[in-house]
Enzyme design. Structure first.
Site, PDB file in Angstrom:
ATOM      1  N   CYS A 260     -22.172  14.897 -89.948  1.00 54.63           N
ATOM      2  CA  CYS A 260     -21.788  15.766 -88.830  1.00 54.63           C
ATOM      3  C   CYS A 260     -22.897  16.690 -88.339  1.00 54.63           C
ATOM      4  O   CYS A 260     -23.333  16.566 -87.200  1.00 54.63           O
ATOM      5  CB  CYS A 260     -20.568  16.597 -89.212  1.00 54.63           C
ATOM      6  SG  CYS A 260     -19.095  15.574 -89.359  1.00 54.63           S
TER       7      CYS A 260
HETATM    8  N1  LIG Z   1     -16.853  12.994 -91.792  1.00 53.58           N
HETATM    9  C1  LIG Z   1     -16.472  14.245 -91.524  1.00 53.58           C
HETATM   10  O1  LIG Z   1     -16.421  15.108 -92.410  1.00 53.58           O
HETATM   11  C2  LIG Z   1     -16.081  14.643 -90.118  1.00 53.58           C
HETATM   12  C3  LIG Z   1     -15.512  15.883 -89.894  1.00 53.58           C
HETATM   13  C4  LIG Z   1     -15.129  16.239 -88.606  1.00 53.58           C
HETATM   14  C5  LIG Z   1     -15.350  15.354 -87.554  1.00 53.58           C
HETATM   15  N2  LIG Z   1     -15.945  14.149 -87.795  1.00 53.58           N
HETATM   16  C6  LIG Z   1     -16.129  13.235 -86.661  1.00 53.58           C
HETATM   17  O2  LIG Z   1     -15.072  12.273 -86.702  1.00 53.58           O
HETATM   18  C7  LIG Z   1     -15.555  10.984 -86.289  1.00 53.58           C
HETATM   19  C8  LIG Z   1     -15.314   9.969 -87.390  1.00 53.58           C
HETATM   20  O3  LIG Z   1     -16.108  10.333 -88.507  1.00 53.58           O
HETATM   21  P1  LIG Z   1     -16.009   9.565 -89.899  1.00 53.58           P
HETATM   22  O4  LIG Z   1     -16.913  10.253 -90.828  1.00 53.58           O
HETATM   23  O5  LIG Z   1     -14.586   9.375 -90.250  1.00 53.58           O
HETATM   24  O6  LIG Z   1     -16.622   8.130 -89.470  1.00 53.58           O
HETATM   25  P2  LIG Z   1     -16.609   6.782 -90.311  1.00 53.58           P
HETATM   26  O7  LIG Z   1     -17.802   6.021 -89.886  1.00 53.58           O
HETATM   27  O8  LIG Z   1     -16.384   7.065 -91.763  1.00 53.58           O
HETATM   28  O9  LIG Z   1     -15.290   6.027 -89.796  1.00 53.58           O
HETATM   29  C9  LIG Z   1     -15.182   5.409 -88.565  1.00 53.58           C
HETATM   30  C10 LIG Z   1     -14.259   4.199 -88.722  1.00 53.58           C
HETATM   31  O10 LIG Z   1     -13.994   3.637 -87.444  1.00 53.58           O
HETATM   32  C11 LIG Z   1     -13.941   2.218 -87.580  1.00 53.58           C
HETATM   33  N3  LIG Z   1     -14.128   1.606 -86.273  1.00 53.58           N
HETATM   34  C12 LIG Z   1     -15.281   1.433 -85.586  1.00 53.58           C
HETATM   35  N4  LIG Z   1     -15.025   0.850 -84.405  1.00 53.58           N
HETATM   36  C13 LIG Z   1     -13.680   0.671 -84.339  1.00 53.58           C
HETATM   37  C14 LIG Z   1     -12.807   0.134 -83.363  1.00 53.58           C
HETATM   38  N5  LIG Z   1     -13.254  -0.343 -82.194  1.00 53.58           N
HETATM   39  N6  LIG Z   1     -11.493   0.095 -83.634  1.00 53.58           N
HETATM   40  C15 LIG Z   1     -10.998   0.555 -84.821  1.00 53.58           C
HETATM   41  N7  LIG Z   1     -11.782   1.086 -85.763  1.00 53.58           N
HETATM   42  C16 LIG Z   1     -13.109   1.134 -85.530  1.00 53.58           C
HETATM   43  C17 LIG Z   1     -15.041   1.938 -88.587  1.00 53.58           C
HETATM   44  O11 LIG Z   1     -14.882   0.663 -89.187  1.00 53.58           O
HETATM   45  C18 LIG Z   1     -14.860   3.086 -89.572  1.00 53.58           C
HETATM   46  O12 LIG Z   1     -13.953   2.746 -90.608  1.00 53.58           O
HETATM   47  C19 LIG Z   1     -17.025  11.183 -85.927  1.00 53.58           C
HETATM   48  O13 LIG Z   1     -17.126  11.445 -84.559  1.00 53.58           O
HETATM   49  C20 LIG Z   1     -17.402  12.424 -86.722  1.00 53.58           C
HETATM   50  O14 LIG Z   1     -18.473  13.120 -86.142  1.00 53.58           O
HETATM   51  C21 LIG Z   1     -16.297  13.756 -89.050  1.00 53.58           C
END
Ligand SMILES: NC(=O)c1ccc[n+]([C@@H]2O[C@H](COP(=O)([O-])OP(=O)(O)OC[C@H]3O[C@@H](n4cnc5c(N)ncnc54)[C@H](O)[C@@H]3O)[C@@H](O)[C@H]2O)c1
Length: 415
Positions: A260
């Site tokens: 992030c």
């Molecule tokens: N990780 C954190 O602590 C956190 C905290 C707050 C906000 N965020 C934000 O939330 C969002 C997600 O973060 P994350 O860490 O969970 O990401 P991540 O990469 O762990 O998860 C994303 C998921 O989306 C799936 N995906 C990709 N394309 C897809 C599609 N077309 N249809 C369905 N699924 C699909 C991927 O396979 C993956 O499992 C990001 O924008 C991040 O900046 C993350």
């Protein structure tokens, strides 16, 4: 409520499990079948405290088939957003997911709300998500609602943070859209701020930029304190007692990593640059943070020549409590060590699997074997590192592990 979550990653899976625990009907969609299979079998594909237990208590439907979201009241978009070194933001996952949602919205009878949880630059929900949803032939405001509802959870404490949010921010296209999210979140014991979509997108980015600023600020003070023989942790304690300052995010060390803060700074820089503004403070924070792990290597070089030396790393995850290595300081450190001709051994209680995908060429060993190295680098503040025997060793500490001070040669990054 009937909730669909698109993207079963760190955010989607945690919030899905939590919403299910709170009595909602949850469908989790992802493109990664292996991940979904694990979730279906109640085995979390990520390490996050309490998540396996939570999964064993709830029912979540998992699928790669977007048709499963058809009856949902709210569809959360939780797919990944990323950026590269140049600051370019990649929105392919959001674009693809939104197109698939539009296909479903096309055939849906009745109103539902699509809510973006992924972190995006201001304007993205209005300029990308809504137009893509409207390719369905349905009209925002009339046939479906749109919100932006960022997630503020911390990896390692994600379930607690979700269940006990400091605040809930609902960015709404119109009040009808926001009402649906308000209904979902009103039972949480947290202030709820309702505002527009762009402001919400900026609240998320500005919050992360502020946290990054605090970390970087105290690292800079730490770098100065080290030269002056002052303990920056005492300084931070003294500063934090002032309630205008507070004590959070003032642990000097290797700097911030993870999926992030580094990315969100780049997103903010790129958004500002696009509108003709040069965000000098945020640019400086980003480059200062990139340089901090390299400063760490310079401290190591005071004690040992890298060529041919065996250097042991304690910790690979970007922080304790997670197996996430995205933008971990360990990446830059290992790159620099290998470039200097060192032999690298590493230990992490949770993150070896993910790190070894990036660096298959280094050796992954037990923590005891790391202690046998010519020098030891402490990269992540896992609690278990406070129980090791460092006597007689050379240790460079990036995370203030108190027990390591017993080493023969001990060097802290900012102290
Ligand atoms: N990780 C954190 O602590 C956190 C905290 C707050 C906000 N965020 C934000 O939330 C969002 C997600 O973060 P994350 O860490 O969970 O990401 P991540 O990469 O762990 O998860 C994303 C998921 O989306 C799936 N995906 C990709 N394309 C897809 C599609 N077309 N249809 C369905 N699924 C699909 C991927 O396979 C993956 O499992 C990001 O924008 C991040 O900046 C993350």
């Amino acid at each position: 409520m009937r909730i669909s979550i698109i993207g079963a990653g760190y955010v989607g899976l945690v919030i899905g499990a939590c919403f299910a625990k709170l009595g909602n009907e949850v469908v989790l969609i992802d493109v990664d079948e292996e991940k979904l299979e694990a979730i279906h079998n109640k085995a979390s594909p990520i390490y996050e405290e309490g998540l396996d237990e939570l999964l064993s208590q709830v029912h979540i439907e998992v699928s790669t088939d977007y048709q499963k979201i058809l009856p949902s009241d709210i569809i959360f978009i939780c797919v990944g957003t990323s950026s590269d070194e140049s600051g370019s933001i990649f929105l392919e996952q959001i674009t693809e997911a939104t197109k698939q949602i539009a296909e479903v919205v096309k055939t849906r009878e009745g109103y539902c709300v699509v809510a973006v949880k992924s972190t995006v630059a201001p304007g993205t929900t209005e300029e990308l998500v809504i137009p893509l949803l409207e390719t369905s032939g349905r009209k925002v405001g009339d046939d479906f609602g749109v919100c932006m509802c960022p997630e503020f959870l911390r990896e390692g404490k994600a379930i607690y943070d979700f269940m006990h949010p400091a605040r809930v921010i609902i960015g709404e296209y119109d009040s009808k859209s926001g009402d649906m999210l308000y209904k979902l979140y009103q039972s949480f014991n947290a202030p709820i701020l309702r505002t527009n979509l762009r402001t919400t997108e900026m609240i998320k980015l500005a919050s992360n930029a502020f946290l990054a600023t605090r970390i970087t600020f105290i690292n800079e003070i730490g770098n100065i304190c080290k030269q002056l023989g002052i303990d920056v942790y005492e300084v931070a304690k003294g500063m934090g007692l002032d309630d205008r300052i507070g004590s959070g995010y003032l642990n000097a060390g290797l700097g911030f990593g993870g999926s992030c803060l580094p990315k969100d700074l780049k997103m903010l820089i790129s958004g500002a640059t696009e509108v003709g503004y040069k965000p000098t403070i945020i640019e400086e924070i980003s480059s200062f943070n990139d340089a901090q792990p390299l400063r760490f290597i310079e401290l190591l070089k005071k004690h040992i020549s890298l060529k041919g030396a065996v250097i042991g790393l304690l910790g690979l995850a970007f922080k304790p409590g997670t197996d996430d290595v995205r933008d971990s300081g360990a990446i830059k450190i290992v790159e620099a060590l290998l470039q200097g001709g060192a032999i690298v051994k590493a230990y992490d209680p949770m993150a070896v699997k993910n790190f070894s995908k990036l660096f298959p060429q280094i050796e992954y060993v037990t923590k005891e074997e790391v202690l046998d190295s010519d020098a030891i680098l402490i990269v992540t503040e896992w609690e278990e590192f406070n129980k090791l025997d460092y006597k007689g060793k050379v240790v460079v500490d990036g995370r203030r592990i108190v027990k390591a001070r017993e080493a023969r040669i001990y060097e802290g990054i900012c102290w």
